[in-house]
Write a protein that holds these residues in place. Structure first.
Motif, PDB file in Angstrom:
ATOM      1  N   SER B 111      44.127  47.057  36.077  1.00 13.70           N
ATOM      2  CA  SER B 111      43.702  48.280  36.757  1.00 13.70           C
ATOM      3  C   SER B 111      43.563  48.062  38.260  1.00 13.70           C
ATOM      4  CB  SER B 111      42.370  48.739  36.161  1.00 13.70           C
ATOM      5  OG  SER B 111      41.894  49.865  36.836  1.00 13.70           O
ATOM      6  N   HIS B 112      42.929  46.961  38.653  1.00 12.14           N
ATOM      7  CA  HIS B 112      42.684  46.725  40.080  1.00 12.14           C
ATOM      8  C   HIS B 112      43.986  46.466  40.839  1.00 12.14           C
ATOM      9  CE1 HIS B 112      38.589  47.169  39.434  1.00 12.14           C
ATOM     10  NE2 HIS B 112      38.115  45.965  39.659  1.00 12.14           N
ATOM     11  N   ILE B 113      44.914  45.718  40.221  1.00 10.13           N
ATOM     12  CA  ILE B 113      46.175  45.445  40.917  1.00 10.13           C
ATOM     13  C   ILE B 113      46.974  46.735  41.074  1.00 10.13           C
ATOM     14  CG2 ILE B 113      48.400  44.260  40.759  1.00 10.13           C
ATOM     15  CD1 ILE B 113      47.005  41.922  39.500  1.00 10.13           C
ATOM     16  N   PRO B 220      32.958  49.721  41.139  1.00 12.14           N
ATOM     17  CA  PRO B 220      33.368  49.271  42.465  1.00 12.14           C
ATOM     18  C   PRO B 220      32.979  50.251  43.573  1.00 12.14           C
ATOM     19  CG  PRO B 220      35.155  48.979  40.912  1.00 12.14           C
ATOM     20  CD  PRO B 220      34.080  49.725  40.191  1.00 12.14           C
ATOM     21  N   THR B 221      32.935  51.543  43.280  1.00  7.83           N
ATOM     22  CA  THR B 221      32.530  52.522  44.288  1.00  7.83           C
ATOM     23  C   THR B 221      31.097  52.262  44.744  1.00  7.83           C
ATOM     24  OG1 THR B 221      33.965  54.088  43.165  1.00  7.83           O
ATOM     25  CG2 THR B 221      32.446  54.990  44.766  1.00  7.83           C
ATOM     26  N   ALA B 222      30.199  51.989  43.793  1.00  5.89           N
ATOM     27  CA  ALA B 222      28.806  51.713  44.140  1.00  5.89           C
ATOM     28  C   ALA B 222      28.687  50.359  44.842  1.00  5.89           C
ATOM     29  CB  ALA B 222      27.938  51.730  42.882  1.00  5.89           C
ATOM     30  N   ARG B 223      29.407  49.375  44.322  1.00  4.06           N
ATOM     31  CA  ARG B 223      29.319  48.025  44.921  1.00  4.06           C
ATOM     32  C   ARG B 223      29.859  48.035  46.347  1.00  4.06           C
ATOM     33  NH1 ARG B 223      30.226  46.622  39.540  1.00  4.06           N
ATOM     34  NH2 ARG B 223      32.473  46.471  39.646  1.00  4.06           N
ATOM     35  N   ALA B 224      30.907  48.839  46.603  1.00  6.94           N
ATOM     36  CA  ALA B 224      31.467  48.894  47.947  1.00  6.94           C
ATOM     37  C   ALA B 224      30.484  49.519  48.926  1.00  6.94           C
ATOM     38  CB  ALA B 224      32.771  49.684  47.940  1.00  6.94           C
ATOM     39  N   SER B 225      29.508  50.294  48.411  1.00  8.33           N
ATOM     40  CA  SER B 225      28.477  50.827  49.284  1.00  8.33           C
ATOM     41  C   SER B 225      27.321  49.839  49.427  1.00  8.33           C
ATOM     42  CB  SER B 225      27.958  52.162  48.742  1.00  8.33           C
ATOM     43  OG  SER B 225      28.958  53.142  48.866  1.00  8.33           O
ATOM     44  N   VAL B 267      36.394  45.034  47.493  1.00  2.00           N
ATOM     45  CA  VAL B 267      35.654  44.729  46.270  1.00  2.00           C
ATOM     46  C   VAL B 267      36.621  44.565  45.101  1.00  2.00           C
ATOM     47  CG1 VAL B 267      34.102  45.759  44.555  1.00  2.00           C
ATOM     48  CG2 VAL B 267      33.462  45.737  46.953  1.00  2.00           C
ATOM     49  N   ARG B 268      37.596  45.459  45.008  1.00  4.39           N
ATOM     50  CA  ARG B 268      38.521  45.384  43.873  1.00  4.39           C
ATOM     51  C   ARG B 268      39.382  44.137  43.948  1.00  4.39           C
ATOM     52  NH1 ARG B 268      38.615  51.120  44.330  1.00  4.39           N
ATOM     53  NH2 ARG B 268      37.650  52.024  42.489  1.00  4.39           N
ATOM     54  N   VAL B 269      39.855  43.812  45.141  1.00  5.92           N
ATOM     55  CA  VAL B 269      40.703  42.625  45.276  1.00  5.92           C
ATOM     56  C   VAL B 269      39.910  41.361  44.901  1.00  5.92           C
ATOM     57  CG1 VAL B 269      41.911  41.199  46.952  1.00  5.92           C
ATOM     58  CG2 VAL B 269      42.281  43.651  46.938  1.00  5.92           C
ATOM     59  N   LEU B 270      38.674  41.286  45.356  1.00  2.00           N
ATOM     60  CA  LEU B 270      37.856  40.117  45.025  1.00  2.00           C
ATOM     61  C   LEU B 270      37.526  40.061  43.535  1.00  2.00           C
ATOM     62  CD1 LEU B 270      35.483  40.229  48.107  1.00  2.00           C
ATOM     63  CD2 LEU B 270      37.156  38.445  47.629  1.00  2.00           C
ATOM     64  N   GLU B 271      37.404  41.231  42.936  1.00  2.00           N
ATOM     65  CA  GLU B 271      37.079  41.250  41.503  1.00  2.00           C
ATOM     66  C   GLU B 271      38.228  40.743  40.648  1.00  2.00           C
ATOM     67  OE1 GLU B 271      33.622  44.645  41.294  1.00  2.00           O
ATOM     68  OE2 GLU B 271      35.456  44.989  40.190  1.00  2.00           O
ATOM     69  N   VAL B 272      39.439  40.819  41.160  1.00  2.00           N
ATOM     70  CA  VAL B 272      40.561  40.249  40.415  1.00  2.00           C
ATOM     71  C   VAL B 272      40.347  38.743  40.253  1.00  2.00           C
ATOM     72  CG1 VAL B 272      43.032  39.769  40.482  1.00  2.00           C
ATOM     73  CG2 VAL B 272      42.205  42.041  41.056  1.00  2.00           C
ATOM     74  N   TYR B 273      39.957  38.089  41.341  1.00  2.00           N
ATOM     75  CA  TYR B 273      39.697  36.641  41.258  1.00  2.00           C
ATOM     76  C   TYR B 273      38.531  36.350  40.314  1.00  2.00           C
ATOM     77  CZ  TYR B 273      42.859  35.881  45.173  1.00  2.00           C
ATOM     78  OH  TYR B 273      43.961  35.823  45.968  1.00  2.00           O
ATOM     79  N   ALA B 317      33.515  49.240  32.813  1.00  2.00           N
ATOM     80  CA  ALA B 317      34.969  49.409  32.772  1.00  2.00           C
ATOM     81  C   ALA B 317      35.518  49.097  34.166  1.00  2.00           C
ATOM     82  CB  ALA B 317      35.288  50.840  32.360  1.00  2.00           C
ATOM     83  N   PRO B 318      36.851  48.982  34.333  1.00  2.00           N
ATOM     84  CA  PRO B 318      37.380  48.672  35.666  1.00  2.00           C
ATOM     85  C   PRO B 318      36.871  49.615  36.757  1.00  2.00           C
ATOM     86  CG  PRO B 318      39.127  48.547  34.053  1.00  2.00           C
ATOM     87  CD  PRO B 318      37.910  49.009  33.322  1.00  2.00           C
TER      88      PRO B 318
END
Lengths: 182, 412
Positions: B111-113, B220-225, B267-273, B317-318
């Motif tokens: 999903s993130h990619i 990720p929306t909340a974490r990015a804030s 946030v999403r890119v880092l979550e892939v790792y 979920a993603p």
């Protein structure tokens, strides 16, 4: 209710939350169940779910108590037509920002008699409840007093608003309005 | 803006628009190039899934739940079966818990990619988009090797999983981890170093932390804030009880947090790792044992028929918190009622905050920044037969016309 919009980092034990509610509301709010949710290879208790049943007139008071503990994350409302009454479950989370395994799910059940399907809107406290309130209004026919936007959210523009799709009585869809998929 | 009185105009984006992946209508109120306000009108693909579930037993509803969404289909199954397991007090074997965790993380990687690629596409960075779609193939191949399908894997079931991680699949997973650690770096560079990306995404669609709390943003929306929230951390389920996950927030990596589209990208890119690390740990710790609590379906159905209660599950979920609530009634084979709350349903409420004061050209980027999944959000209902007869084609009619066309082409 003015609480700073942030999640607390100080979690409380679920039992302490129960006694905080008991202290203020006594027996008016029934604690249906406090569930241990287990997972992992040691079957450890990872978090808790608290199920409450609340009379309609005490609901805002209960919500205020939750606000004193943490800003409650509103997940969703679930509901059902139970015949004489419509059941509405509010799903909240407390302490979801307070550390590993600290989240407490709080589900509040409210029974609304069919002749008075009204609840106070909580959008002034939690604006994020907007879609859920609009959804429950169009699907189950519950009026949320004081909600800013009463328009349809998921149903089509030309929907006959007298038909409430999730109701199981005469307000629900007629058999001829339902197309069975083959 | 014309000289004289201030006047705003309304511009619709959607229900179908090149900047949108799925149908939704947003009415933008604009003053020149600036967005003053927005009104969102979903509902274009509401399918009545919760209503349909009332006439199906929980095993049948699994397959309905899987079809809520293509990308996060396992997340919906997971949340649904967890809610059923909660209602019927079924405990899941350890090995199944680990396999579920691996599936969830594979789906997150996917999903993130895909999202990162589409985000680049939205502002015209087509080479990054193509790179994203190329990278995404690997995880789909591994999912196919494991389940036989590239989407809708059919892996989850009530009380366990239906597919095992065989030594061959484990080898494919290890290969996948190596591949992404090596190849995904290009994306990481796009996220952090490319000046154009930064210029298009920084200070665009900002969601301040207090609004993220008030409007119940998730994932990720909340974490990015800058909110440190992650259900894998605050309420561990499945193998997350053994594998610790910490929420990824921009301030830990960039020193500061803006809550804009760039932070959501980061946030999403880092979550892939992070997901790759979790898959690696879960593979290492994969316990031996059965895959299902009750492998015999009739027995499981009898157990579910005897169960009585409400189950609630919220999982990460993603796109964020995916909540399912279900009621099973004793003596009733079917699901009494079911409520699905997909993450987009929560995140879309904060769109007006993100849009205000932005430019029209940024609208598709902001729309995509929460990774909206409209078909996730819209599930329920009935189709009106009246309109069906004149405007909506039924399956039979479509099939008939399709066959007619084939005959026409064949010259018969």
């Amino acid at each position: 209710m003015s609480r700073k919009a942030e999640y607390t980092d100080k979690a409380m034990a679920p039992e302490a939350v129960v006694s905080a509610i008991r202290e203020r509301l006594g027996d008016a709010v029934e604690v249906v169940e406090l569930k241990d949710r287990k997972a992992g290879s040691n079957d450890a208790v990872c978090f808790h779910d608290l199920w409450l049943r609340c009379p309609k007139d005490k609901f805002l008071e209960l919500l205020d108590i939750l606000f004193e503990l943490d800003f409650p994350l509103f997940h969703v409302m679930s509901g059902n037509d139970e015949g004489e009454a419509v059941l509405l479950n509010y799903h909240f989370s407390l302490f979801q920002g307070s550390g590993r395994g600290s989240r407490l799910g709080v589900a509040v059940s409210v029974y609304l008699p069919k002749d008075d399907l009204a609840m106070p809107s909580i959008q002034d406290r939690i604006p994020g409840a907007e879609y859920s309130e609009r959804e429950m209004r169009e699907m189950l026919g519950i009026n949320f007093m004081g909600m800013p936007d009463e328009s349809l959210v998921f149903l089509p523009e030309d929907w006959d608003e007298r038909v409430k799709p999730w109701r199981r009585d005469e307000a629900g869809p007629k058999p001829e309005q339902i197309r069975e998929l083959s | 803006m014309a000289v004289g009185e201030a006047k705003t105009y309304k511009i619709p984006i959607g229900p179908v628009h090149v900047g949108l992946k799925e149908p939704i209508t947003t009415w933008l109120e604009v003053d020149g190039e600036r967005i003053v306000d927005i009104k969102v009108r979903p509902g274009a693909i509401h399918r009545g899934i919760e209503f349909m579930a009332r006439e199906r037993n929980p095993i049948q509803v699994i397959y309905l739940a899987e079809r809520i969404c293509g990308i996060c289909s396992f997340a919906h199954i997971e949340s649904f079966v967890r809610a059923v397991e909660d209602a019927a007090s079924i405990s899941v074997p350890k090995r199944a818990q680990y396999i579920r965790t691996i599936m969830l993380e594979l789906e997150r990687v996917h999903s993130h990619i895909l999202w990162a690629g589409v985000a680049c596409y939205t502002f015209g960075y087509d080479s990054a988009f193509n790179l994203g779609l190329l990278l995404r193939e690997k995880v789909m191949d591994v999912l196919e090797a494991m389940s036989g399908n590239r989407v809708n894997y059919g892996v989850g079931t009530i009380g366990g999983v239906r597919r095992d991680i065989t030594p061959e699949v484990a080898a494919a997973l290890e290969d996948l981890i190596d591949y992404y650690r090596r190849e995904f770096a290009a994306f990481y560079e796009v996220a952090t170093e490319d000046p154009i990306t930064k210029a298009r995404m920084r200070h665009v669609g900002t969601l301040p932390p207090e609004d993220a709390v008030r409007y119940c943003a998730v994932g990720p929306t909340a974490r990015a804030s800058g909110l440190r929230v992650d259900l894998r951390w605050s309420s561990p389920y499945e193998a997350y009880a053994d594998i610790e996950v910490t929420p990824i927030v921009p301030q830990d990596y960039m020193g500061e947090v803006y809550g804009d589209v760039f932070d959501r990208f980061l946030v999403r890119v880092l979550e892939v790792y992070q997901s790759l690390d979790i898959i690696e740990k879960a593979l290492l710790g994969l316990p031996k044992g059965p895959l299902m609590a009750e492998p015999k379906l009739p027995k499981l159905l009898a157990l579910l028929k005897a169960a009585d209660g409400v189950g609630w599950s919220s999982i990460e979920a993603p796109r964020g918190d995916d909540a399912h609530v279900i009621k099973l009634t004793k003596g009733d084979e079917n699901v009494t009622w079911w409520k699905v709350r997909a993450p987009t349903y929560a995140n879309i409420v904060s769109w007006p905050i993100m849009f205000r004061g932005q430019e029209i050209a940024d609208a598709p980027l902001i729309v995509n920044s929460i990774d909206p999944c409209i078909s996730c959000m819209e599930r329920a209902l009935v189709v009106d037969k009246k309109s069906g007869s004149s405007e909506v084609l039924t399956k039979e009619e479509l099939l008939k016309r399709s066959r007619e066309k084939t005959r026409r082409l064949m010259g018969r």
